[in-house]
Design an enzyme around this catalytic site. Structure first.
Site, PDB file in Angstrom:
ATOM      1  N   ARG A  69      79.730 -26.221 -67.896  1.00  0.00           N
ATOM      2  CA  ARG A  69      80.659 -26.849 -68.848  1.00  0.00           C
ATOM      3  C   ARG A  69      80.026 -27.083 -70.208  1.00  0.00           C
ATOM      4  NH1 ARG A  69      82.094 -31.759 -65.525  1.00  0.00           N
ATOM      5  NH2 ARG A  69      80.918 -30.906 -63.795  1.00  0.00           N
ATOM      6  N   GLU A 106      74.655 -36.855 -60.647  1.00  0.00           N
ATOM      7  CA  GLU A 106      75.435 -37.866 -59.933  1.00  0.00           C
ATOM      8  C   GLU A 106      75.719 -37.458 -58.493  1.00  0.00           C
ATOM      9  OE1 GLU A 106      79.360 -38.770 -61.429  1.00  0.00           O
ATOM     10  OE2 GLU A 106      79.434 -40.670 -60.336  1.00  0.00           O
TER      11      GLU A 106
HETATM   12  O1  PRP Z   1      74.511 -37.021 -66.030  1.00  0.00           O
HETATM   13  P1  PRP Z   1      74.414 -36.283 -64.736  1.00  0.00           P
HETATM   14  O2  PRP Z   1      74.529 -37.164 -63.536  1.00  0.00           O
HETATM   15  O3  PRP Z   1      73.226 -35.400 -64.699  1.00  0.00           O
HETATM   16  O4  PRP Z   1      75.701 -35.325 -64.651  1.00  0.00           O
HETATM   17  C1  PRP Z   1      76.184 -34.605 -65.737  1.00  0.00           C
HETATM   18  C2  PRP Z   1      76.227 -33.131 -65.462  1.00  0.00           C
HETATM   19  O5  PRP Z   1      77.088 -32.841 -64.347  1.00  0.00           O
HETATM   20  C3  PRP Z   1      77.972 -31.792 -64.693  1.00  0.00           C
HETATM   21  O6  PRP Z   1      77.426 -30.535 -64.451  1.00  0.00           O
HETATM   22  P2  PRP Z   1      77.392 -29.800 -63.037  1.00  0.00           P
HETATM   23  O7  PRP Z   1      75.968 -29.721 -62.596  1.00  0.00           O
HETATM   24  O8  PRP Z   1      78.380 -30.405 -62.089  1.00  0.00           O
HETATM   25  O9  PRP Z   1      77.750 -28.304 -63.379  1.00  0.00           O
HETATM   26  P3  PRP Z   1      79.008 -27.511 -63.977  1.00  0.00           P
HETATM   27  O10 PRP Z   1      78.963 -27.702 -65.457  1.00  0.00           O
HETATM   28  O11 PRP Z   1      78.696 -26.122 -63.582  1.00  0.00           O
HETATM   29  O12 PRP Z   1      80.287 -28.047 -63.375  1.00  0.00           O
HETATM   30  C4  PRP Z   1      78.154 -31.993 -66.180  1.00  0.00           C
HETATM   31  O13 PRP Z   1      78.670 -30.810 -66.809  1.00  0.00           O
HETATM   32  C5  PRP Z   1      76.779 -32.362 -66.649  1.00  0.00           C
HETATM   33  O14 PRP Z   1      75.981 -31.225 -66.910  1.00  0.00           O
HETATM   34  N1  ADE Z   2      82.018 -38.071 -62.445  1.00  0.00           N
HETATM   35  C1  ADE Z   2      81.834 -36.887 -63.050  1.00  0.00           C
HETATM   36  N2  ADE Z   2      82.895 -36.210 -63.552  1.00  0.00           N
HETATM   37  C2  ADE Z   2      82.715 -34.996 -64.152  1.00  0.00           C
HETATM   38  N3  ADE Z   2      81.529 -34.414 -64.282  1.00  0.00           N
HETATM   39  C3  ADE Z   2      80.461 -35.057 -63.807  1.00  0.00           C
HETATM   40  N4  ADE Z   2      79.154 -34.738 -63.810  1.00  0.00           N
HETATM   41  C4  ADE Z   2      78.486 -35.722 -63.189  1.00  0.00           C
HETATM   42  N5  ADE Z   2      79.315 -36.698 -62.794  1.00  0.00           N
HETATM   43  C5  ADE Z   2      80.559 -36.306 -63.175  1.00  0.00           C
END
Ligand code: PRP
Ligand code: ADE
Length: 181
Positions: A69, A106
């Site tokens: 993302r 998370e």
């Molecule tokens: O602050 P944090 O707890 O580290 O979480 C935030 C991260 O989680 C999500 O990515 P995700 O790894 O789910 O990957 P995606 O973008 O492929 O959905 C989001 O896009 C951030 O990169």
């Molecule tokens: N609660 C949440 N919603 C969307 N993206 C996330 N990445 C980590 N935590 C998330």
């Protein structure tokens, strides 16, 4: 109502809460409705670029974003600021020599990588992602960039889940978020 609060309400209306995704107890902020709306998508990119311009005023040489993302907003903001884009990818996707970092987010753990020559020494980087939750991803990404010689000027997010205290993991850094919950 101020212009800013009107914009915040418009952007917030493009987010959808999905309970218990991807695991029980997680309230997932789904950005896909915002992305599907060209006006909201453009407004979110404008807001991220404007927040950067209005902040420390520091010029940046590149924007970096974390797969997946972070690519969507990072690439768009890079174009808006007139700079290049550095992809930080999940393990095994980059073709040249990489440096990597394992981290917790998370809802799990992951490994991200960046090309060892993705920046020139001292290049000023704006690190961008959609969501700041626990801060694990951003902390790891900033560390990777600094490990290859970058100067991480600022870390910006569309959405901050403030109750998860991600800013504490990024203390000492310039952290900005367009929307905070
Ligand atoms: O602050 P944090 O707890 O580290 O979480 C935030 C991260 O989680 C999500 O990515 P995700 O790894 O789910 O990957 P995606 O973008 O492929 O959905 C989001 O896009 C951030 O990169
Ligand atoms: N609660 C949440 N919603 C969307 N993206 C996330 N990445 C980590 N935590 C998330």
């Amino acid at each position: 109502m101020t212009i800013d609060s009107v914009l915040s309400e418009r952007l917030a209306a493009g987010l959808r809460d999905i309970p218990d995704y991807p695991s029980p107890g997680i309230l997932f902020k789904d950005i896909t409705p915002l992305l599907a709306d060209p006006e909201l998508f453009a407004a979110s990119v404008d807001a991220l670029a404007a927040a950067h311009r209005a902040g420390t005023g520091a010029e940046v040489d590149v924007v970096a974003g974390v797969e997946a993302r972070g690519f969507i907003f990072g690439a768009a903001v890079a174009l808006s600021l007139g700079v290049g884009f550095v992809p930080i990818r999940k393990k095994g996707k980059l073709p040249h020599t990489t440096v990597s970092a394992e981290y917790t987010l998370e809802y799990g753990t992951a490994i991200i990588e960046v090309h060892e020559d993705a920046v020139h020494p001292g290049q000023r980087v704006l690190l961008l992602d959609d969501v700041l939750a626990t801060g694990g991803t951003a902390e790891a990404a900033a560390g990777l960039l600094e490990g290859i010689g970058a100067h991480v000027v600022s870390v910006s997010f569309l959405v901050e889940l403030a109750f998860l205290n991600g800013r504490e993991r990024l203390s000492g850094r310039d952290v900005k978020a367009v929307l905070s919950y």
